[in-house]
Write a protein that holds these residues in place. Structure first.
Motif, PDB file in Angstrom:
ATOM      1  N   LEU A 126       4.187 -28.836  25.133  1.00 54.50           N
ATOM      2  CA  LEU A 126       5.132 -27.761  24.857  1.00 54.50           C
ATOM      3  C   LEU A 126       4.944 -27.290  23.424  1.00 54.50           C
ATOM      4  CD1 LEU A 126       7.913 -26.429  25.921  1.00 54.50           C
ATOM      5  CD2 LEU A 126       8.982 -28.156  24.518  1.00 54.50           C
ATOM      6  N   LEU A 127       4.987 -25.998  23.227  1.00 57.55           N
ATOM      7  CA  LEU A 127       4.881 -25.402  21.896  1.00 57.55           C
ATOM      8  C   LEU A 127       6.155 -24.605  21.638  1.00 57.55           C
ATOM      9  CD1 LEU A 127       2.960 -24.940  19.476  1.00 57.55           C
ATOM     10  CD2 LEU A 127       2.239 -22.853  20.616  1.00 57.55           C
ATOM     11  N   VAL A 128       6.830 -24.929  20.536  1.00 50.06           N
ATOM     12  CA  VAL A 128       8.087 -24.269  20.171  1.00 50.06           C
ATOM     13  C   VAL A 128       7.974 -23.788  18.730  1.00 50.06           C
ATOM     14  CG1 VAL A 128      10.571 -24.561  19.880  1.00 50.06           C
ATOM     15  CG2 VAL A 128       9.389 -25.858  21.633  1.00 50.06           C
ATOM     16  N   PRO A 129       8.195 -22.489  18.476  1.00 50.78           N
ATOM     17  CA  PRO A 129       8.221 -22.024  17.097  1.00 50.78           C
ATOM     18  C   PRO A 129       9.545 -22.422  16.436  1.00 50.78           C
ATOM     19  CG  PRO A 129       8.602 -20.191  18.577  1.00 50.78           C
ATOM     20  CD  PRO A 129       8.360 -21.403  19.430  1.00 50.78           C
ATOM     21  N   CYS A 130       9.455 -22.944  15.218  1.00 51.60           N
ATOM     22  CA  CYS A 130      10.648 -23.416  14.515  1.00 51.60           C
ATOM     23  C   CYS A 130      10.636 -22.913  13.078  1.00 51.60           C
ATOM     24  CB  CYS A 130      10.681 -24.943  14.537  1.00 51.60           C
ATOM     25  SG  CYS A 130      12.053 -25.665  13.602  1.00 51.60           S
ATOM     26  N   GLY A 131      11.618 -22.085  12.727  1.00 55.79           N
ATOM     27  CA  GLY A 131      11.794 -21.681  11.343  1.00 55.79           C
ATOM     28  C   GLY A 131      12.390 -22.835  10.560  1.00 55.79           C
ATOM     29  N   VAL A 132      11.727 -23.223   9.476  1.00 59.54           N
ATOM     30  CA  VAL A 132      12.142 -24.404   8.733  1.00 59.54           C
ATOM     31  C   VAL A 132      12.935 -23.996   7.494  1.00 59.54           C
ATOM     32  CG1 VAL A 132      11.354 -26.500   7.582  1.00 59.54           C
ATOM     33  CG2 VAL A 132      10.119 -25.634   9.567  1.00 59.54           C
ATOM     34  N   HIS A 133      14.206 -24.362   7.473  1.00 59.86           N
ATOM     35  CA  HIS A 133      15.081 -24.049   6.343  1.00 59.86           C
ATOM     36  C   HIS A 133      14.598 -24.795   5.100  1.00 59.86           C
ATOM     37  CE1 HIS A 133      18.705 -22.946   4.237  1.00 59.86           C
ATOM     38  NE2 HIS A 133      18.873 -24.200   3.894  1.00 59.86           N
ATOM     39  N   GLY A 134      14.552 -24.115   3.977  1.00 62.22           N
ATOM     40  CA  GLY A 134      14.172 -24.742   2.722  1.00 62.22           C
ATOM     41  C   GLY A 134      12.679 -24.761   2.463  1.00 62.22           C
ATOM     42  N   ALA A 135      11.885 -24.258   3.393  1.00 63.57           N
ATOM     43  CA  ALA A 135      10.442 -24.193   3.174  1.00 63.57           C
ATOM     44  C   ALA A 135      10.147 -23.119   2.130  1.00 63.57           C
ATOM     45  CB  ALA A 135       9.727 -23.874   4.479  1.00 63.57           C
ATOM     46  N   PRO A 136       9.032 -23.239   1.410  1.00 66.19           N
ATOM     47  CA  PRO A 136       8.679 -22.216   0.422  1.00 66.19           C
ATOM     48  C   PRO A 136       8.573 -20.837   1.065  1.00 66.19           C
ATOM     49  CG  PRO A 136       7.236 -24.123   0.228  1.00 66.19           C
ATOM     50  CD  PRO A 136       8.062 -24.324   1.464  1.00 66.19           C
ATOM     51  N   ALA A 137       8.829 -19.811   0.272  1.00 63.88           N
ATOM     52  CA  ALA A 137       8.745 -18.433   0.763  1.00 63.88           C
ATOM     53  C   ALA A 137       7.382 -18.210   1.402  1.00 63.88           C
ATOM     54  CB  ALA A 137       8.961 -17.454  -0.378  1.00 63.88           C
ATOM     55  N   GLY A 138       7.365 -17.531   2.515  1.00 63.75           N
ATOM     56  CA  GLY A 138       6.133 -17.269   3.228  1.00 63.75           C
ATOM     57  C   GLY A 138       5.771 -18.370   4.213  1.00 63.75           C
ATOM     58  N   GLN A 139       6.443 -19.505   4.159  1.00 63.87           N
ATOM     59  CA  GLN A 139       6.158 -20.597   5.081  1.00 63.87           C
ATOM     60  C   GLN A 139       7.355 -20.895   5.983  1.00 63.87           C
ATOM     61  OE1 GLN A 139       4.845 -24.029   2.927  1.00 63.87           O
ATOM     62  NE2 GLN A 139       3.045 -23.010   2.096  1.00 63.87           N
ATOM     63  N   GLN A 140       8.391 -20.111   5.873  1.00 63.30           N
ATOM     64  CA  GLN A 140       9.593 -20.354   6.661  1.00 63.30           C
ATOM     65  C   GLN A 140       9.482 -19.798   8.075  1.00 63.30           C
ATOM     66  OE1 GLN A 140      12.943 -18.845   4.529  1.00 63.30           O
ATOM     67  NE2 GLN A 140      12.710 -20.284   2.856  1.00 63.30           N
ATOM     68  N   ALA A 141       8.533 -18.921   8.285  1.00 63.50           N
ATOM     69  CA  ALA A 141       8.434 -18.263   9.587  1.00 63.50           C
ATOM     70  C   ALA A 141       7.917 -19.210  10.649  1.00 63.50           C
ATOM     71  CB  ALA A 141       7.539 -17.036   9.485  1.00 63.50           C
ATOM     72  N   ASP A 142       8.726 -19.509  11.579  1.00 61.41           N
ATOM     73  CA  ASP A 142       8.422 -20.182  12.830  1.00 61.41           C
ATOM     74  C   ASP A 142       7.156 -21.045  12.862  1.00 61.41           C
ATOM     75  OD1 ASP A 142      10.625 -18.693  13.372  1.00 61.41           O
ATOM     76  OD2 ASP A 142       9.616 -17.269  14.667  1.00 61.41           O
ATOM     77  N   ALA A 143       7.221 -22.179  12.216  1.00 60.78           N
ATOM     78  CA  ALA A 143       6.133 -23.151  12.278  1.00 60.78           C
ATOM     79  C   ALA A 143       6.050 -23.683  13.703  1.00 60.78           C
ATOM     80  CB  ALA A 143       6.386 -24.297  11.297  1.00 60.78           C
ATOM     81  N   PRO A 144       4.851 -23.788  14.253  1.00 59.11           N
ATOM     82  CA  PRO A 144       4.758 -24.280  15.637  1.00 59.11           C
ATOM     83  C   PRO A 144       4.947 -25.793  15.726  1.00 59.11           C
ATOM     84  CG  PRO A 144       2.580 -23.808  14.771  1.00 59.11           C
ATOM     85  CD  PRO A 144       3.568 -23.396  13.716  1.00 59.11           C
ATOM     86  N   LEU A 145       5.866 -26.189  16.568  1.00 58.52           N
ATOM     87  CA  LEU A 145       6.052 -27.598  16.887  1.00 58.52           C
ATOM     88  C   LEU A 145       5.350 -27.839  18.219  1.00 58.52           C
ATOM     89  CD1 LEU A 145       9.872 -28.009  16.226  1.00 58.52           C
ATOM     90  CD2 LEU A 145       7.993 -28.574  14.681  1.00 58.52           C
ATOM     91  N   GLN A 146       4.447 -28.792  18.247  1.00 55.47           N
ATOM     92  CA  GLN A 146       3.758 -29.115  19.488  1.00 55.47           C
ATOM     93  C   GLN A 146       4.137 -30.525  19.905  1.00 55.47           C
ATOM     94  OE1 GLN A 146      -0.408 -28.077  19.841  1.00 55.47           O
ATOM     95  NE2 GLN A 146      -0.784 -29.966  20.917  1.00 55.47           N
ATOM     96  N   LEU A 147       4.660 -30.647  21.099  1.00 51.06           N
ATOM     97  CA  LEU A 147       5.078 -31.946  21.622  1.00 51.06           C
ATOM     98  C   LEU A 147       4.386 -32.173  22.950  1.00 51.06           C
ATOM     99  CD1 LEU A 147       7.921 -30.308  20.551  1.00 51.06           C
ATOM    100  CD2 LEU A 147       8.540 -32.688  20.522  1.00 51.06           C
ATOM    101  N   GLU A 148       4.100 -33.436  23.235  1.00 55.01           N
ATOM    102  CA  GLU A 148       3.466 -33.776  24.503  1.00 55.01           C
ATOM    103  C   GLU A 148       4.023 -35.095  25.026  1.00 55.01           C
ATOM    104  OE1 GLU A 148      -0.935 -34.418  26.535  1.00 55.01           O
ATOM    105  OE2 GLU A 148      -0.795 -34.097  24.386  1.00 55.01           O
ATOM    106  N   VAL A 149       4.228 -35.133  26.321  1.00 56.04           N
ATOM    107  CA  VAL A 149       4.594 -36.369  27.003  1.00 56.04           C
ATOM    108  C   VAL A 149       3.488 -36.634  28.014  1.00 56.04           C
ATOM    109  CG1 VAL A 149       6.211 -37.457  28.599  1.00 56.04           C
ATOM    110  CG2 VAL A 149       7.071 -36.121  26.677  1.00 56.04           C
ATOM    111  N   ALA A 150       2.846 -37.790  27.882  1.00 52.07           N
ATOM    112  CA  ALA A 150       1.759 -38.165  28.786  1.00 52.07           C
ATOM    113  C   ALA A 150       1.962 -39.612  29.215  1.00 52.07           C
ATOM    114  CB  ALA A 150       0.415 -37.994  28.093  1.00 52.07           C
ATOM    115  N   ASP A 151       2.242 -39.797  30.484  1.00 52.25           N
ATOM    116  CA  ASP A 151       2.440 -41.143  31.011  1.00 52.25           C
ATOM    117  C   ASP A 151       2.163 -41.102  32.509  1.00 52.25           C
ATOM    118  OD1 ASP A 151       3.363 -43.574  32.047  1.00 52.25           O
ATOM    119  OD2 ASP A 151       5.024 -43.672  30.631  1.00 52.25           O
ATOM    120  N   PRO A 152       1.073 -41.715  32.944  1.00 57.85           N
ATOM    121  CA  PRO A 152       0.763 -41.681  34.373  1.00 57.85           C
ATOM    122  C   PRO A 152       1.766 -42.454  35.221  1.00 57.85           C
ATOM    123  CG  PRO A 152      -0.772 -43.120  33.215  1.00 57.85           C
ATOM    124  CD  PRO A 152       0.075 -42.446  32.179  1.00 57.85           C
TER     125      PRO A 152
END
Length: 80
Positions: free
Chosen positions: A18-44
């Motif tokens: 899953l990929l979720v864009p996340c705006g990070v509060h307190g990040a330096p200017a220009g880096q606050q815009a929706d950083a991609p969070l990538q999560l994975e669940v893998a278990d057979p």
């Protein structure tokens, strides 16, 4: 899904990503815009529905804990 959450379906392995864009509060200017969070669940040992539920819960918890400024909506059901 929706315009905020992108799901990579399982393709030959027991995992879901899953990929979720996340705006990070307190990040330096220009880096606050929706950083991609990538999560994975893998278990057979889990059924696809169980992996989906676990990934959705994990994603919503992480979005809440990070207090994403864009407030992405992660639905409980990731795939139709």
């Amino acid at each position: 899904m929706n315009d905020q959450v992108f799901v990579e379906p399982e393709t030959g392995h027991s995992g879901m990503r899953l990929l979720v864009p996340c705006g990070v509060h307190g990040a330096p200017a220009g880096q606050q815009a929706d950083a991609p969070l990538q999560l994975e669940v893998a278990d057979p040992g889990l059924k696809a529905e169980q992996r989906q539920a676990l990934l959705a819960t994990l994603s919503r918890t992480l979005v809440d804990e990070l207090a994403c400024t864009n407030d992405p909506a992660v639905p409980a059901r990731l795939v139709p």
